[in-house]
Design a protein around this motif. Structure first.
Motif, PDB file in Angstrom:
ATOM      1  N   ILE A 163       0.838  -1.210   0.000  1.00  0.00           N
ATOM      2  CA  ILE A 163       0.000   0.000   0.000  1.00  0.00           C
ATOM      3  C   ILE A 163       0.868   1.253   0.000  1.00  0.00           C
ATOM      4  N   GLU A 166       2.618   1.636  -3.268  1.00  0.00           N
ATOM      5  CA  GLU A 166       1.689   1.619  -4.401  1.00  0.00           C
ATOM      6  C   GLU A 166       2.037   0.494  -5.379  1.00  0.00           C
ATOM      7  N   TYR A 187      -5.509  -4.214  -6.103  1.00  0.00           N
ATOM      8  CA  TYR A 187      -4.872  -2.951  -5.722  1.00  0.00           C
ATOM      9  C   TYR A 187      -5.256  -2.624  -4.281  1.00  0.00           C
ATOM     10  N   PRO A 188      -4.356  -2.811  -3.333  1.00  0.00           N
ATOM     11  CA  PRO A 188      -4.692  -2.600  -1.918  1.00  0.00           C
ATOM     12  C   PRO A 188      -4.603  -1.127  -1.521  1.00  0.00           C
ATOM     13  N   TYR A 189      -5.541  -0.671  -0.686  1.00  0.00           N
ATOM     14  CA  TYR A 189      -5.585   0.733  -0.266  1.00  0.00           C
ATOM     15  C   TYR A 189      -5.562   0.936   1.247  1.00  0.00           C
ATOM     16  N   TYR A 201      -8.755  -3.463   2.169  1.00  0.00           N
ATOM     17  CA  TYR A 201      -9.691  -2.847   1.222  1.00  0.00           C
ATOM     18  C   TYR A 201      -8.956  -2.494  -0.063  1.00  0.00           C
ATOM     19  N   GLY A 202      -9.626  -2.725  -1.194  1.00  0.00           N
ATOM     20  CA  GLY A 202      -9.042  -2.382  -2.482  1.00  0.00           C
ATOM     21  C   GLY A 202      -9.966  -2.811  -3.599  1.00  0.00           C
ATOM     22  N   TYR A 229      -0.180   0.399 -11.077  1.00  0.00           N
ATOM     23  CA  TYR A 229      -1.021   0.502  -9.878  1.00  0.00           C
ATOM     24  C   TYR A 229      -2.077   1.583 -10.073  1.00  0.00           C
ATOM     25  N   ASN A 232      -6.246   4.979  -5.330  1.00  0.00           N
ATOM     26  CA  ASN A 232      -7.574   4.968  -4.729  1.00  0.00           C
ATOM     27  C   ASN A 232      -8.365   6.228  -5.063  1.00  0.00           C
TER      28      ASN A 232
END
Length: 341
Positions: A163, A166, A187-189, A201-202, A229, A232
C-alpha cells in the motif's frame, strides 16, 4: 520534576566524570566538562557557572529525579561517587515508572507483525524482562485482546508495504462461500482490524468495485512492483467507517435509521457502550426499558451485534431488518425446540 535537555546533558556529563576513577574532579573541572559537552551537543558557548554545577550536583543527590546519587567531597575539593559502581543510568525504576513501562510494552506488542516493530522486538522483550524482574511477583494489570493463532497475520507487513509503495498484489483467495480459491490481481488501499481479524480494502484489476478481503482467507500472495497501480479514487478512508458497524459496506449502500427497544436489565450496558456513535436515546419507558436509534448501514456485522443480545433487544425499524431478524431468531429457536424433543 522534569529536567530540560541542557540539564540532562550536564547530569550525564557529571555522571561520566565521576565514574572515571583515573582522574580527580574539582568543581572547576566539572564546570569545564559540562561547558564542553553543551558546546559539542547544542552549540552553546556561554560556559557554565559554578552555581549551576553546584545545583546540578544537589539535584543528582536528591530524590526529585530518582537518582539519589552518592556524590561525596574528599580532601575538601574533589568530587566522586562513594559507590564506584554507581551511575545515574542504572537508577532503579520506581513503581510509577514500572506501571507506565508495563502499559507501554503491552501497547507496542499489539503491533507485532509489522516489520517496523520487528526491529523493536528485542527491545520490547528486554523491557518486558526488566519490568518483570523489577516487579517480582506482581501480576499484569492490562491484557489486550489478541489471537496469536489467527491465520493471515504474516501477510500484514507485506500488504502494508504494498500500500505504501503503491504496488499491486497477486492473491490466491478463497472466501468462506467459494468452493475453490480464485487468483487475481488486487490494488490494496487500506488495512483494517475488526474484532481481532484483519481486512484489506481495495479493488480487483478486472473490476472497479471496492472490496474488503479477510487476510485469514488468503492462501498465497505476491507483490507485483512492475505492474501498473491504480490509485484509490473509490472511497475516503477518513469517512468510510463513519456510518458503519464492522467492515462490510457494499457500493452504493446508504445509512438508514435503525430503532430498537432494549430491556431494562440490558439498558445500562448499551447506554455505556453504544452500538454506534450515532446512538441516541429516543424514549425511556415506565418498565425501565428504553428505545434507542442509530443511523448506520445495515450489514452482517450489525446483525451479529443484535443477535448477541438475543431477547434483550427488539428491532423496531426498518421493516426489512425486523423481518430478517425475526426469521433468523425463529430458525434458531426451532433448532433448540427440535433438539429437546
Amino acid at each position: 520534576m522534569p529536567a530540560n535537555r541542557n540539564a540532562l546533558i550536564r547530569y550525564k556529563t557529571i555522571d561520566n566524570c565521576l565514574r572515571n576513577p583515573y582522574r580527580r574532579w574539582t568543581l572547576e573541572d566539572l564546570m569545564d566538562a559540562c561547558s564542553d559537552a553543551l558546546y559539542e551537543y547544542e552549540g552553546i558557548d556561554k560556559g557554565i557557572s559554578k552555581r549551576t554545577v553546584q545545583m546540578d550536583i544537589q539535584m543528582m543527590r536528591s530524590e526529585k529525579l530518582g537518582y539519589n546519587a552518592p556524590i561525596v567531597v574528599y580532601e575538601n575539593k574533589y568530587y566522586k561517587y562513594e559507590d564506584p559502581e554507581y551511575s545515574i543510568t542504572q537508577t532503579p525504576l520506581n513503581e510509577q515508572d514500572l506501571k507506565t513501562m508495563s502499559e507501554a510494552v503491552e501497547v507496542l506488542r499489539q503491533f507485532k507483525g509489522f516489520s517496523h516493530f520487528k526491529e523493536m522486538s528485542d527491545i520490547i522483550n528486554r523491557l518486558e524482562d526488566h519490568v518483570a524482574s523489577a516487579r517480582m511477583k506482581t501480576t499484569p494489570v492490562i491484557d489486550f485482546e489478541k489471537n496469536e493463532s489467527l491465520k493471515g497475520l504474516d501477510y500484514l507487513d507485506t500488504i502494508y508495504h504494498a500500500i505504501v509503495n503503491e504496488h499491486p498484489i497477486r492473491l490466491k483467495y478463497r472466501s468462506f462461500k467459494a468452493r475453490s480459491a480464485n487468483s487475481f490481481i488486487f490494488y490494496p488501499y487500506l488495512l483494517k482490524e475488526y474484532r481481532n481479524r484483519w481486512f484489506v480494502y481495495g479493488v480487483r484489476k478486472s473490476g472497479r468495485i471496492l472490496q474488503n478481503l479477510a487476510l485469514d482467507r488468503i492462501q498465497s500472495l505476491e507483490v507485483l512492483p512492475q505492474e501498473h497501480y491504480i490509485r484509490n479514487t473509490f472511497f475516503d478512508p477518513n469517512t468510510f467507517f463513519d456510518d458503519l458497524v464492522g467492515v462490510t459496506k457494499n457500493s452504493g449502500s446508504k445509512a438508514e435509521k435503525v430503532g430498537f427497544k432494549v430491556k431494562a436489565d440490558e439498558a445500562p450496558y448499551i447506554i455505556t457502550k453504544p452500538i454506534h456513535r450515532s446512538q441516541q436515546l429516543i424514549e425511556r419507558l415506565t418498565d425501565g426499558s428504553i428505545i434507542l436509534e442509530i443511523e448506520v448501514v445495515v450489514n452482517h456485522e450489525l446483525e451479529r451485534v443484535f443477535f448477541g443480545y438475543a431477547d434483550g433487544i427488539q428491532i423496531l425499524y426498518p421493516k426489512t431488518l425486523v423481518e430478517l431478524m425475526g426469521k433468523k431468531l425463529k430458525r434458531a429457536a426451532e433448532q433448540y425446540t427440535t433438539n429437546s424433543e
